[in-house]
Design a protein around this motif. Structure first.
Motif, PDB file in Angstrom:
ATOM      1  N   LEU A 294       0.854  -1.184   0.000  1.00  0.00           N
ATOM      2  CA  LEU A 294       0.000   0.000   0.000  1.00  0.00           C
ATOM      3  C   LEU A 294       0.891   1.236   0.000  1.00  0.00           C
ATOM      4  CD1 LEU A 294      -2.948   1.101   0.370  1.00  0.00           C
ATOM      5  CD2 LEU A 294      -2.503   1.061   2.823  1.00  0.00           C
ATOM      6  N   TRP A 295       0.611   2.164  -0.911  1.00  0.00           N
ATOM      7  CA  TRP A 295       1.419   3.381  -1.009  1.00  0.00           C
ATOM      8  C   TRP A 295       0.494   4.594  -1.048  1.00  0.00           C
ATOM      9  CZ3 TRP A 295       3.081   6.101  -5.964  1.00  0.00           C
ATOM     10  CH2 TRP A 295       3.983   7.136  -5.679  1.00  0.00           C
ATOM     11  N   THR A 296       0.589   5.439  -0.031  1.00  0.00           N
ATOM     12  CA  THR A 296      -0.214   6.673   0.005  1.00  0.00           C
ATOM     13  C   THR A 296       0.593   7.802  -0.646  1.00  0.00           C
ATOM     14  OG1 THR A 296       0.583   7.080   2.257  1.00  0.00           O
ATOM     15  CG2 THR A 296      -1.567   6.014   2.020  1.00  0.00           C
ATOM     16  N   GLY A 297       0.952   7.571  -1.898  1.00  0.00           N
ATOM     17  CA  GLY A 297       1.807   8.515  -2.604  1.00  0.00           C
ATOM     18  C   GLY A 297       1.072   9.597  -3.360  1.00  0.00           C
ATOM     19  N   LEU A 298      -0.250   9.478  -3.426  1.00  0.00           N
ATOM     20  CA  LEU A 298      -1.069  10.491  -4.094  1.00  0.00           C
ATOM     21  C   LEU A 298      -1.816  11.281  -3.031  1.00  0.00           C
ATOM     22  CD1 LEU A 298      -2.203  11.599  -6.844  1.00  0.00           C
ATOM     23  CD2 LEU A 298      -4.102   9.983  -6.514  1.00  0.00           C
ATOM     24  N   LEU A 299      -1.604  12.585  -3.002  1.00  0.00           N
ATOM     25  CA  LEU A 299      -2.192  13.439  -1.978  1.00  0.00           C
ATOM     26  C   LEU A 299      -3.032  14.539  -2.609  1.00  0.00           C
ATOM     27  CD1 LEU A 299       0.977  13.969   0.274  1.00  0.00           C
ATOM     28  CD2 LEU A 299      -0.731  12.148   0.442  1.00  0.00           C
ATOM     29  N   ARG A 300      -3.953  15.060  -1.818  1.00  0.00           N
ATOM     30  CA  ARG A 300      -4.755  16.219  -2.223  1.00  0.00           C
ATOM     31  C   ARG A 300      -4.134  17.450  -1.547  1.00  0.00           C
ATOM     32  NH1 ARG A 300      -9.231  16.379  -5.859  1.00  0.00           N
ATOM     33  NH2 ARG A 300     -10.341  14.668  -4.806  1.00  0.00           N
ATOM     34  N   ARG A 301      -3.625  18.404  -2.362  1.00  0.00           N
ATOM     35  CA  ARG A 301      -2.955  19.585  -1.812  1.00  0.00           C
ATOM     36  C   ARG A 301      -3.928  20.547  -1.152  1.00  0.00           C
ATOM     37  NH1 ARG A 301      -0.514  23.126  -5.246  1.00  0.00           N
ATOM     38  NH2 ARG A 301      -1.851  22.564  -6.989  1.00  0.00           N
ATOM     39  N   TYR A 302      -5.144  20.617  -1.691  1.00  0.00           N
ATOM     40  CA  TYR A 302      -6.165  21.493  -1.141  1.00  0.00           C
ATOM     41  C   TYR A 302      -7.529  20.880  -1.447  1.00  0.00           C
ATOM     42  CZ  TYR A 302      -5.972  23.112  -6.024  1.00  0.00           C
ATOM     43  OH  TYR A 302      -5.945  23.162  -7.389  1.00  0.00           O
ATOM     44  N   SER A 303      -8.516  21.269  -0.686  1.00  0.00           N
ATOM     45  CA  SER A 303      -9.852  20.693  -0.832  1.00  0.00           C
ATOM     46  C   SER A 303     -10.515  21.137  -2.124  1.00  0.00           C
ATOM     47  CB  SER A 303     -10.733  21.094   0.358  1.00  0.00           C
ATOM     48  OG  SER A 303     -10.204  20.616   1.573  1.00  0.00           O
ATOM     49  N   VAL A 304     -11.377  20.270  -2.639  1.00  0.00           N
ATOM     50  CA  VAL A 304     -12.240  20.623  -3.765  1.00  0.00           C
ATOM     51  C   VAL A 304     -13.685  20.382  -3.338  1.00  0.00           C
ATOM     52  CG1 VAL A 304     -10.492  20.072  -5.508  1.00  0.00           C
ATOM     53  CG2 VAL A 304     -12.099  18.292  -4.760  1.00  0.00           C
ATOM     54  N   THR A 305     -14.615  20.896  -4.102  1.00  0.00           N
ATOM     55  CA  THR A 305     -16.032  20.706  -3.801  1.00  0.00           C
ATOM     56  C   THR A 305     -16.375  19.216  -3.824  1.00  0.00           C
ATOM     57  OG1 THR A 305     -16.556  22.824  -4.813  1.00  0.00           O
ATOM     58  CG2 THR A 305     -18.384  21.279  -4.506  1.00  0.00           C
ATOM     59  N   LYS A 306     -17.138  18.782  -2.845  1.00  0.00           N
ATOM     60  CA  LYS A 306     -17.542  17.380  -2.778  1.00  0.00           C
ATOM     61  C   LYS A 306     -18.641  17.121  -3.803  1.00  0.00           C
ATOM     62  CE  LYS A 306     -18.770  13.829   0.589  1.00  0.00           C
ATOM     63  NZ  LYS A 306     -19.042  13.541   2.019  1.00  0.00           N
ATOM     64  N   SER A 307     -18.364  16.261  -4.778  1.00  0.00           N
ATOM     65  CA  SER A 307     -19.288  16.053  -5.897  1.00  0.00           C
ATOM     66  C   SER A 307     -20.638  15.496  -5.461  1.00  0.00           C
ATOM     67  CB  SER A 307     -18.648  15.119  -6.924  1.00  0.00           C
ATOM     68  OG  SER A 307     -17.502  15.704  -7.493  1.00  0.00           O
ATOM     69  N   ALA A 308     -20.632  14.614  -4.458  1.00  0.00           N
ATOM     70  CA  ALA A 308     -21.858  13.924  -4.065  1.00  0.00           C
ATOM     71  C   ALA A 308     -22.939  14.866  -3.561  1.00  0.00           C
ATOM     72  CB  ALA A 308     -21.539  12.877  -2.994  1.00  0.00           C
ATOM     73  N   THR A 309     -22.545  16.025  -3.034  1.00  0.00           N
ATOM     74  CA  THR A 309     -23.532  16.941  -2.456  1.00  0.00           C
ATOM     75  C   THR A 309     -23.615  18.261  -3.229  1.00  0.00           C
ATOM     76  OG1 THR A 309     -21.839  17.739  -0.908  1.00  0.00           O
ATOM     77  CG2 THR A 309     -23.297  15.969  -0.142  1.00  0.00           C
ATOM     78  N   ALA A 310     -22.892  18.374  -4.348  1.00  0.00           N
ATOM     79  CA  ALA A 310     -22.868  19.630  -5.101  1.00  0.00           C
ATOM     80  C   ALA A 310     -23.814  19.574  -6.294  1.00  0.00           C
ATOM     81  CB  ALA A 310     -21.452  19.914  -5.593  1.00  0.00           C
ATOM     82  N   PRO A 311     -24.387  20.718  -6.704  1.00  0.00           N
ATOM     83  CA  PRO A 311     -25.154  20.755  -7.957  1.00  0.00           C
ATOM     84  C   PRO A 311     -24.253  20.341  -9.113  1.00  0.00           C
ATOM     85  CG  PRO A 311     -25.414  22.786  -6.696  1.00  0.00           C
ATOM     86  CD  PRO A 311     -24.329  22.020  -6.032  1.00  0.00           C
TER      87      PRO A 311
END
Length: 222
Positions: free
Chosen positions: A113-130
């Protein structure tokens, strides 16, 4: 100190035209009936990383690989599981896809398991967004960064809990491609969304498909 790959912006379509993926379960947010309700409960348990149910769902994937040759090839020895970050900035707390990847490795696949991909900053959550406010493939891509790997990563299996259009997974694969151009990259999502169905007939519906870059957006088939 961690060294990360450049976060410079590239056009996603110049890096990756398509991504093969597989999934095991289906879910519809709008369908009616007993099966649809069970699917929504399954999805909620996975999103919440239910400690009782998550290993059971992962165990089903492992058992299915005995009969599904293509699924077995995805999880073959040598593949490295890379969980797709959620919409929030990656921090110390584990997220749903990470917990799923841990469960998949723990039930029998026994893969690195490699957690080598990270999110630098938050984006809008698709599941609850128009629909119009959901992040694009490029926006997902720009928010990702890859940690420099300590050892070679020739085969990557992206792990996500749910795949809808495939924007997040395609962007994740493109970002990894920019850092690891020679890696074989594929995807696995436990649940595949079927958003326009009015009725679900089966909770379990194994699928092998592809997410393509088409017309400036991700297109999942099927």
């Amino acid at each position: 100190m961690e060294h990360r790959s450049s976060a410079a912006t590239w056009r996603v379509d110049s890096l990756l035209a398509s991504l093969p993926f597989a999934s095991c379960y289906v879910y519809s947010p709008r369908a009616g009936g007993y099966v649809a309700e069970a699917a929504r409960e399954l999805c909620a348990r996975v999103k919440e990383s239910d400690s009782v149910w998550l290993p059971r769902y992962a165990g089903y994937v492992y058992r299915s690989s005995f009969e599904d040759r293509r699924l077995a090839e995805l999880f073959a020895p040598g593949a490295v599981l890379v969980p797709v970050p959620g919409s929030a900035r990656t921090g110390a707390a584990p997220w749903a896809a990470l917990r799923l990847a841990v469960s998949l490795s723990g039930v029998g696949f026994a893969l690195r398991l490699w957690t080598g991909l990270l999110r630098r900053y938050s984006v809008t959550k698709s599941a609850t967004a128009p629909r119009a406010a959901r992040p694009t493939v490029q926006q997902h891509y720009d928010s990702f960064v890859v940690v420099t790997a300590a050892t070679a990563v020739p085969r990557i299996l992206l792990i996500d809990d749910v795949i809808t259009k495939g924007r997040t997974m395609l962007a994740a694969a493109a970002r990894l491609r920019s850092a690891l151009p020679d890696a074989d990259i594929r995807g696995f999502a436990l649940i595949r969304t079927q958003g326009f169905l009015h009725n679900l007939e089966h909770l379990v519906e194994p699928c092998h498909g592809v997410v393509r870059w088409a017309g400036g957006d991700a297109r999942r088939e099927p």
